[in-house]
Every structure is written in structure tokens, then in C-alpha cells.
Design a protein around this motif. Structure first.
Motif, mmCIF file in Angstrom:
data_model
loop_
_atom_site.group_PDB
_atom_site.id
_atom_site.type_symbol
_atom_site.label_atom_id
_atom_site.label_comp_id
_atom_site.label_asym_id
_atom_site.label_seq_id
_atom_site.Cartn_x
_atom_site.Cartn_y
_atom_site.Cartn_z
ATOM 1 N N PHE A 39 72.842 32.456 20.926
ATOM 2 C CA PHE A 39 73.256 31.420 21.869
ATOM 3 C C PHE A 39 74.285 32.013 22.817
ATOM 4 O O PHE A 39 75.205 32.720 22.383
ATOM 5 N N ALA A 40 74.108 31.753 24.124
ATOM 6 C CA ALA A 40 75.073 32.246 25.104
ATOM 7 C C ALA A 40 75.241 31.208 26.206
ATOM 8 O O ALA A 40 74.280 30.531 26.599
ATOM 9 N N ALA A 41 76.463 31.090 26.706
ATOM 10 C CA ALA A 41 76.780 30.116 27.749
ATOM 11 C C ALA A 41 76.487 30.652 29.148
ATOM 12 O O ALA A 41 76.945 30.090 30.132
ATOM 13 N N HIS A 42 75.752 31.751 29.237
ATOM 14 C CA HIS A 42 75.228 32.224 30.504
ATOM 15 C C HIS A 42 73.890 32.890 30.234
ATOM 16 O O HIS A 42 73.508 33.094 29.076
ATOM 17 N N TYR A 43 73.177 33.241 31.286
ATOM 18 C CA TYR A 43 71.793 33.672 31.113
ATOM 19 C C TYR A 43 71.666 35.042 30.456
ATOM 20 O O TYR A 43 72.413 35.970 30.761
ATOM 21 N N PHE A 44 70.703 35.160 29.550
ATOM 22 C CA PHE A 44 70.185 36.444 29.078
ATOM 23 C C PHE A 44 68.672 36.292 29.011
ATOM 24 O O PHE A 44 68.137 35.182 28.948
ATOM 25 N N ASP A 45 67.964 37.412 29.045
ATOM 26 C CA ASP A 45 66.510 37.388 29.037
ATOM 27 C C ASP A 45 66.020 37.316 27.584
ATOM 28 O O ASP A 45 66.163 38.283 26.828
ATOM 29 N N PRO A 46 65.445 36.185 27.156
ATOM 30 C CA PRO A 46 65.019 36.067 25.753
ATOM 31 C C PRO A 46 63.932 37.057 25.361
ATOM 32 O O PRO A 46 63.914 37.540 24.235
ATOM 33 N N ARG A 47 63.041 37.372 26.291
ATOM 34 C CA ARG A 47 61.993 38.346 25.959
ATOM 35 C C ARG A 47 62.583 39.744 25.789
ATOM 36 O O ARG A 47 62.175 40.495 24.899
ATOM 37 N N GLU A 48 63.546 40.093 26.625
ATOM 38 C CA GLU A 48 64.202 41.386 26.475
ATOM 39 C C GLU A 48 64.911 41.462 25.128
ATOM 40 O O GLU A 48 64.883 42.497 24.454
ATOM 41 N N ALA A 49 65.534 40.358 24.722
ATOM 42 C CA ALA A 49 66.206 40.316 23.416
ATOM 43 C C ALA A 49 65.210 40.541 22.290
ATOM 44 O O ALA A 49 65.460 41.321 21.353
#
Length: 271
Positions: free
Chosen positions: A240-250
Motif C-alpha cells: 500500500f502506498a499513498a502515491h502511485y507505483f506500477d503494480p505490474r512492475e511490482a
């Protein structure tokens, strides 16, 4: 137009060069969707059992996962793109003749993929022939209100989300590689660094259950937690993050780190 003319037109049958059906297969077995060889055999079986004449096939297994392929038949083609992370396969069935039974093809594909539900999303006549040749019909398009983003970043921005989270399950991992708490601490640092997230404090370990150890890393803007099932060689990750990250990259980074066979992914935009 008089009534007799209308009745005649209503009973007329047009002619098309091909019939095109698209089918959405949901709740499939992710292990099958991640195996190009198995998917290819399912589609070859579907083509033959539905009455098609198989000419050849070409299936590709992407890295870290995903399968695309086509079976070329003398009547046209069967094609698929599979997302194991979402238990989903998008299928195109195209035939230029009337001897291919789409109902049989769908039944074979659904059984082979172990699909819990399938939906015919479109059925089109292609190349409708009139008295002056192939007619230039207006294509069917989505209405102005039916908008679908093709990236999670666009979805995040358009929905004015405040956070994003992802549940990632990685299967058939190499157990000796990731069994130690020391390796887990190093993994956490590599993982958050890859996604431009900032760790706060040290990784907390819960080894109360040796067979299913759990780990947690506080983040400046959220939380990373994961649990290992050593017996089943599976890793369950929640981020969980309060700003964007790429879920597919994760997910793709995680499957590489744990050397898994395939993964499943559930992203959530949090508003």
C-alpha cells in the motif's frame, strides 16, 4: 414500401465473408494460463473438435508470464491472449465457413482452461457482401461514456486517487533462496527501491510459525507486508502506498526475486 415487400426483406438472409466471435474467459486456472504448451494444446483440441481444419499454430510464452497464440485453420483462425495474474483469457474465434461449431470450441476451451465463467463479448459478421461488392459498414464502437484506461497510471490519475495497493501472489518459488530472514531484509530494500518507495525503520519478522513466516516493512507513505508458505512454495505480498507505483512492475520484480513460476495480481485504486 408495401407490406409484401417488407415481409420479403425481413425474411432475406444476407451473406458475409466471415463470422467473428470474441469471448472473455474468467476464473481460469492460472497455472494453465502460464503454460504456452498447455494453452496451445487446448486450442488445437478446440479447433479440431469444432470441425475446423488445422494448418498450423504459433504460441509464445512471455517473461515473466503471459501467453499469446494463434491456431491457423483453413477456415481462418482461433487466437488467445492470457493474463495468468488475473485468471483471464481473451479469445477470438474467426471462421470463413459454416462448418465450424463455435459452441463446441467454447466448451472445449472453457474446460481446458478450467474457466469458472465465460461471456461472449461480441459476435460480428465480417465483410458483408451486397449487390455492389463488400459493403462499407460503419464499425461498432463504444459509446462516449464507455471509457477504459489501458494503464494503471492513467487510471490512478483520472480517478484522482489518493493511494494505490496491490495484492501479489507468487507461486512455485525456489524455497532455499528466500527462506532466511536476512534474505528477506535485503529483498525488502531492493523491492521498495525499485518502486521509488522510502522505507522507515527495519523489517519486522514474525517467525512464530516456522512454516509460514511473516515480514513487514513500514514505508514513508504506506506499508509493505509479505508472508511465506514454505510448504507450498508460495509468497503472498501486500503493498500500500499513498502515491502511485506500477503494480505490474511490482509483481514482475517479485516473481524474479523469488524465482516463481507464475503470479497473480489484484491492484486497487484507493480514492
Amino acid at each position: 414500401m408495401d407490406s409484401s415487400k417488407r415481409e420479403k426483406n425481413a425474411g432475406e438472409t444476407g451473406f458475409a465473408l466471415g463470422r467473428h466471435m470474441t469471448v472473455e474467459f474468467y476464473d481460469c486456472d492460472a497455472r494453465i494460463l502460464a503454460d504456452a504448451g498447455k494453452v496451445e494444446q487446448i486450442f488445437l483440441d478446440a479447433a479440431r473438435e469444432s470441425g475446423a481444419t488445422v494448418i498450423g499454430s504459433n504460441f509464445h510464452e512471455f517473461q515473466p508470464q503471459g501467453v499469446s497464440g494463434v491456431v491457423v485453420i483453413s477456415e481462418s483462425h482461433f487466437a488467445v491472449h492470457a493474463w495468468p495474474e488475473h485468471d483471464f483469457a481473451a479469445v477470438d474465434l474467426f471462421t470463413c465457413g459454416d462448418k465450424v461449431d463455435f459452441d463446441i470450441a467454447i466448451r472445449v476451451i472453457a474446460g481446458g482452461l478450467k474457466s469458472g465463467q465465460w461471456i461472449i463479448s461480441s459476435l460480428m459478421n465480417r465483410g458483408i457482401v451486397g449487390t455492389n461488392g463488400v459493403e462499407r459498414r460503419v464499425p461498432v464502437i463504444e459509446g462516449g461514456d464507455a471509457r477504459y484506461e489501458l494503464s494503471w497510471e492513467s487510471k490512478f490519475e483520472q480517478s484522482r486517487a489518493h493511494a494505490i495497493s496491490a495484492a501479489i501472489d507468487v507461486y512455485n518459488c525456489e524455497v532455499p533462496q528466500f527462506a532466511s530472514p536476512e534474505w528477506q531484509r535485503e529483498f525488502a530494500l531492493r523491492f521498495v527501491s525499485r518502486l521509488w518507495l522510502t522505507p522507515v525503520g527495519e523489517v519486522r519478522c514474525d517467525t512464530g510459525n516456522p512454516g509460514v513466516p511473516a515480514f513487514e516493512q513500514q514505508l514513508k507513505s504506506g506499508l509493505l507486508s509479505w508472508r511465506l508458505d514454505l510448504e507450498h512454495k508460495t509468497v503472498y505480498i501486500d503493498l500500500f502506498a499513498a502515491h502511485y507505483f506500477d503494480p505490474r512492475e511490482a509483481a514482475e520484480f517479485a516473481i524474479g526475486e523469488f524465482r516463481g513460476r507464475y503470479y497473480r495480481l489484484q491492484p486497487f485504486v484507493r480514492q
